[in-house]
Design a protein around this motif. Structure first.
Motif, PDB file in Angstrom:
ATOM      1  N   ASN A 269      -8.584 -12.768 -45.956  1.00  0.00           N
ATOM      2  CA  ASN A 269      -7.968 -12.021 -47.044  1.00  0.00           C
ATOM      3  C   ASN A 269      -7.496 -10.649 -46.579  1.00  0.00           C
ATOM      4  O   ASN A 269      -6.370 -10.217 -46.875  1.00  0.00           O
ATOM      5  CB  ASN A 269      -8.954 -11.882 -48.202  1.00  0.00           C
ATOM      6  CG  ASN A 269      -8.423 -11.041 -49.338  1.00  0.00           C
ATOM      7  OD1 ASN A 269      -8.736  -9.853 -49.443  1.00  0.00           O
ATOM      8  ND2 ASN A 269      -7.608 -11.634 -50.200  1.00  0.00           N
ATOM      9  N   GLN A 270      -8.342  -9.956 -45.826  1.00  0.00           N
ATOM     10  CA  GLN A 270      -7.970  -8.618 -45.375  1.00  0.00           C
ATOM     11  C   GLN A 270      -6.881  -8.663 -44.309  1.00  0.00           C
ATOM     12  O   GLN A 270      -5.972  -7.823 -44.287  1.00  0.00           O
ATOM     13  CB  GLN A 270      -9.223  -7.898 -44.862  1.00  0.00           C
ATOM     14  CG  GLN A 270     -10.246  -7.661 -45.968  1.00  0.00           C
ATOM     15  CD  GLN A 270     -11.517  -6.997 -45.483  1.00  0.00           C
ATOM     16  OE1 GLN A 270     -11.469  -6.028 -44.733  1.00  0.00           O
ATOM     17  NE2 GLN A 270     -12.658  -7.517 -45.917  1.00  0.00           N
ATOM     18  N   ASN A 302     -10.425 -19.377 -50.810  1.00  0.00           N
ATOM     19  CA  ASN A 302      -9.299 -18.503 -50.495  1.00  0.00           C
ATOM     20  C   ASN A 302      -8.837 -17.764 -51.741  1.00  0.00           C
ATOM     21  O   ASN A 302      -8.755 -18.349 -52.816  1.00  0.00           O
ATOM     22  CB  ASN A 302      -8.138 -19.325 -49.934  1.00  0.00           C
ATOM     23  CG  ASN A 302      -8.525 -20.086 -48.677  1.00  0.00           C
ATOM     24  OD1 ASN A 302      -9.126 -19.523 -47.773  1.00  0.00           O
ATOM     25  ND2 ASN A 302      -8.185 -21.371 -48.629  1.00  0.00           N
ATOM     26  N   VAL A 304      -6.348 -14.198 -53.345  1.00  0.00           N
ATOM     27  CA  VAL A 304      -5.417 -13.089 -53.177  1.00  0.00           C
ATOM     28  C   VAL A 304      -6.047 -11.816 -53.722  1.00  0.00           C
ATOM     29  O   VAL A 304      -5.949 -10.740 -53.136  1.00  0.00           O
ATOM     30  CB  VAL A 304      -4.085 -13.377 -53.886  1.00  0.00           C
ATOM     31  CG1 VAL A 304      -3.171 -12.155 -53.865  1.00  0.00           C
ATOM     32  CG2 VAL A 304      -3.391 -14.577 -53.249  1.00  0.00           C
ATOM     33  N   ARG A 305      -6.701 -11.944 -54.850  1.00  0.00           N
ATOM     34  CA  ARG A 305      -7.275 -10.787 -55.553  1.00  0.00           C
ATOM     35  C   ARG A 305      -8.577 -11.213 -56.207  1.00  0.00           C
ATOM     36  O   ARG A 305      -8.789 -12.399 -56.482  1.00  0.00           O
ATOM     37  CB  ARG A 305      -6.278 -10.295 -56.617  1.00  0.00           C
ATOM     38  CG  ARG A 305      -6.476  -8.871 -57.078  1.00  0.00           C
ATOM     39  CD  ARG A 305      -6.382  -7.865 -55.935  1.00  0.00           C
ATOM     40  NE  ARG A 305      -6.586  -6.500 -56.379  1.00  0.00           N
ATOM     41  CZ  ARG A 305      -7.787  -5.925 -56.538  1.00  0.00           C
ATOM     42  NH1 ARG A 305      -8.883  -6.616 -56.332  1.00  0.00           N
ATOM     43  NH2 ARG A 305      -7.880  -4.675 -56.907  1.00  0.00           N
ATOM     44  N   THR A 362      -1.646 -19.046 -49.923  1.00  0.00           N
ATOM     45  CA  THR A 362      -3.063 -19.104 -50.296  1.00  0.00           C
ATOM     46  C   THR A 362      -3.476 -20.508 -50.711  1.00  0.00           C
ATOM     47  O   THR A 362      -4.550 -20.996 -50.328  1.00  0.00           O
ATOM     48  CB  THR A 362      -3.342 -18.112 -51.436  1.00  0.00           C
ATOM     49  OG1 THR A 362      -2.996 -16.795 -50.995  1.00  0.00           O
ATOM     50  CG2 THR A 362      -4.803 -18.146 -51.845  1.00  0.00           C
TER      51      THR A 362
END
Length: 548
Positions: A269-270, A302, A304-305, A362
């Protein structure tokens, strides 16, 4: 505990959706979302294709930390309804084919919890050893998780006459999970919610749960996994473990995966955001190549936010500053020196091509996707709200007062609605349901493509070499076939062509998102990607009988 039945491993290919009940839909118009409101939106989530609902803490709480400061593990905060309302949501979700998991927050309690209130009154309290006390804090104490809010992890309690440890905020005293009585109490909590019908837990701050300094600290996670397995053979444990891969892998357990069922992939993610900032797939490719191989009974989640800040603590200082400069240029957009308090669409300037590329990627990565409420319509944050509250605003259902979240006065809402270009006037569910080109319909298309692509959850993963630094091409090979996903991190003007030439005896390829079929020339396919372009290509062999 070993899981052998594929049907018991539903989490391998689930689509998770996380929401805070208080911010989702207020049915009785008192200003706070409730379980009755959520029950009226389960059909909406079913239409989106959600297969597992993840509920943020709804337990009685002072809510000094979004409900993660729990005062009663066995109840429902009256603001959201009662236990009967919760059971009705679980029943209705199950009828619609959705699982339900809830937050397990047992590394600390609220300081308002009866255990702590008893513990602080007397050293002879039966709950004194439920927490960690010292006459003086250690000289080499670790740093606070919130250095801009707390100056350490020990706080002096006047009533107790001692310091207690708090890994997070001072109003969240750490539980002493090395104490067998604490573990018995936690087992009762787990058993209670499993008996009511939940399908598992999202386990909060796992490294702090078992950080007791002992050599056999992971035995506790094994015990929890075994207990969940006895009570519900298909129960899931989705863990929050924000550590480098070489340390994170231990929390899955042994070669059979006997601890956590799933873990969020914070590393990828990062690195995703570093790739976005650089318009270069390289940082993400590096992370994906370093991903540890998992046992068959485990899975990556997984995202995104999420509901917290977008943490960047595993990037170097220079890398973190790159992401800050690209997506959080103002100090008010940052928190704790390591994170960003923004949602993706505003970070990417509202560019629908860029946003959709990120979600396509994602959903195509090996693992199970996790959505945070509002992502499916492209919600933004409220830039003037402090800290994490910026991304916890009410759901935007329609272009009407309060975004149709509540009929109460705006001052009575848990947080004000987003204003400006991402307000409910411009971004809402009602409008997008009737617009086939909307973000909602795009995410629903991704969910549908994911549902017919079991190789994403089960298949063998490989990154395919190609000459373009801005492009990530990966392959997922399953027992029924092969999926190749292509994503271009570069904007307009950076069109590229990728050659796929290792498609064996395949005769055709199907674009699952574009509904195109390509005939292959001797197993070779050239794919052109526009700026921020993406493709999911199913490689079909002669005789393939799947619905493509």
């Amino acid at each position: 505990m070993k899981v052998s039945d594929i049907s018991d491993m539903w989490w391998k290919t689930a689509v998770f959706y996380n929401l805070n009940v208080g911010s989702y839909l207020d049915w009785n118009d008192d200003g706070t979302g409730d379980f009755e409101g959520l029950s009226h939106r389960l059909d909406y989530l079913g239409e989106l294709g959600v297969t597992c609902l993840w509920l943020a803490p709804f337990y009685p709480s002072p809510r000094a930390d979004n409900g993660y400061d729990i005062a009663d593990y066995f109840g429902v905060d009256p603001r959201y309804g009662d236990l009967g309302d919760f059971v009705e949501v679980v029943r209705t979700a199950h009828e619609r084919g959705m699982r339900v998991i809830v937050d397990l927050v047992v590394n600390h309690t609220s300081d308002a919890h009866p255990w702590f209130q008893s513990a602080r009154q007397s050293r002879d309290s039966p709950y004194r050893d439920f927490y960690i006390w010292r006459d003086e804090p250690p000289e080499d104490q670790r740093a606070s998780m919130f250095p801009d809010a707390e100056d350490g992890v020990w706080f002096y309690d006047e009533a107790a006459g001692q310091y207690y440890e708090h890994s997070f905020y001072r109003h969240q005293p750490d539980l002493n999970t090395a104490n067998p009585k604490v573990r018995e109490a936690i087992a009762k909590v787990i058993g209670f919610w499993l008996q009511i019908g939940v399908d598992g837990f999202r386990v909060d701050a796992v490294p702090f749960l078992i950080d007791n300094g002992g050599e056999n600290e992971h035995e506790y996670l094994q015990a929890i996994r075994t207990f969940v397995g006895r009570r519900n053979g298909a129960g899931a444990l989705l863990g929050e473990v924000n550590l480098p891969y070489d340390k994170q892998i231990a929390f899955f357990g042994d070669e059979d995966g006997d601890e956590l069922t799933m873990q969020f992939d914070f590393v990828a993610n990062q690195r995703l955001y570093l790739s976005l900032a650089r318009e270069d797939a390289g940082p993400l490719v590096e992370a994906l190549r370093a991903r540890p191989q998992l046992a068959r009974t485990n899975q990556w989640a997984n995202f995104v936010r999420n509901h917290d800040e977008l943490t960047l603590d595993q990037l170097s200082e220079d890398e973190r500053n790159e992401v800050f400069e690209a997506f959080a240029p103002e100090e008010s957009m940052r928190i704790h020196g390591r994170g960003i308090v923004r949602r993706l669409p505003p970070m990417l300037g509202g560019d629908p091509r860029w946003i959709r590329m990120v979600y396509s990627l994602t959903f195509s990565l090996p693992g199970a996707p996790v959505l945070y409420y509002g992502e499916e319509i492209g919600m933004g944050e409220h830039p003037t709200l402090p800290g994490r509250a910026a991304v916890r605003t009410p759901m935007q259902w329609a272009d009407s007062p309060n975004g149709a979240f509540s009929g109460a006065d705006a001052d009575d809402l848990p947080h004000p609605l987003v204003s400006g270009g991402f307000s409910a006037e411009h971004i809402n569910v009602s409008a997008q349901l009737h617009d086939p080109e909307s973000m909602f319909h795009f995410v629903r298309q991704l969910v549908a493509a994911y549902a017919i692509s079991p190789e994403i959850g089960w298949g063998d993963f490989e990154i395919l070499p190609q000459p373009h630094a801005c492009v990530l091409v990966h392959s997922l090979q399953g027992s029924m076939g092969r999926l190749i996903a292509l994503h271009n991190f570069a904007p307009d003007g950076r069109k590229v062509t990728v050659t796929l030439d290792d498609t064996d005896e395949s005769t055709r390829a199907i674009d699952l998102l574009g509904n195109e079929t390509y005939l292959l020339d001797d197993g070779v396919l050239n794919v052109t990607l526009d700026g921020f372009g993406y493709r999911w290509i199913r490689i079909a062999r002669t005789g393939d009988k799947r619905l493509l």
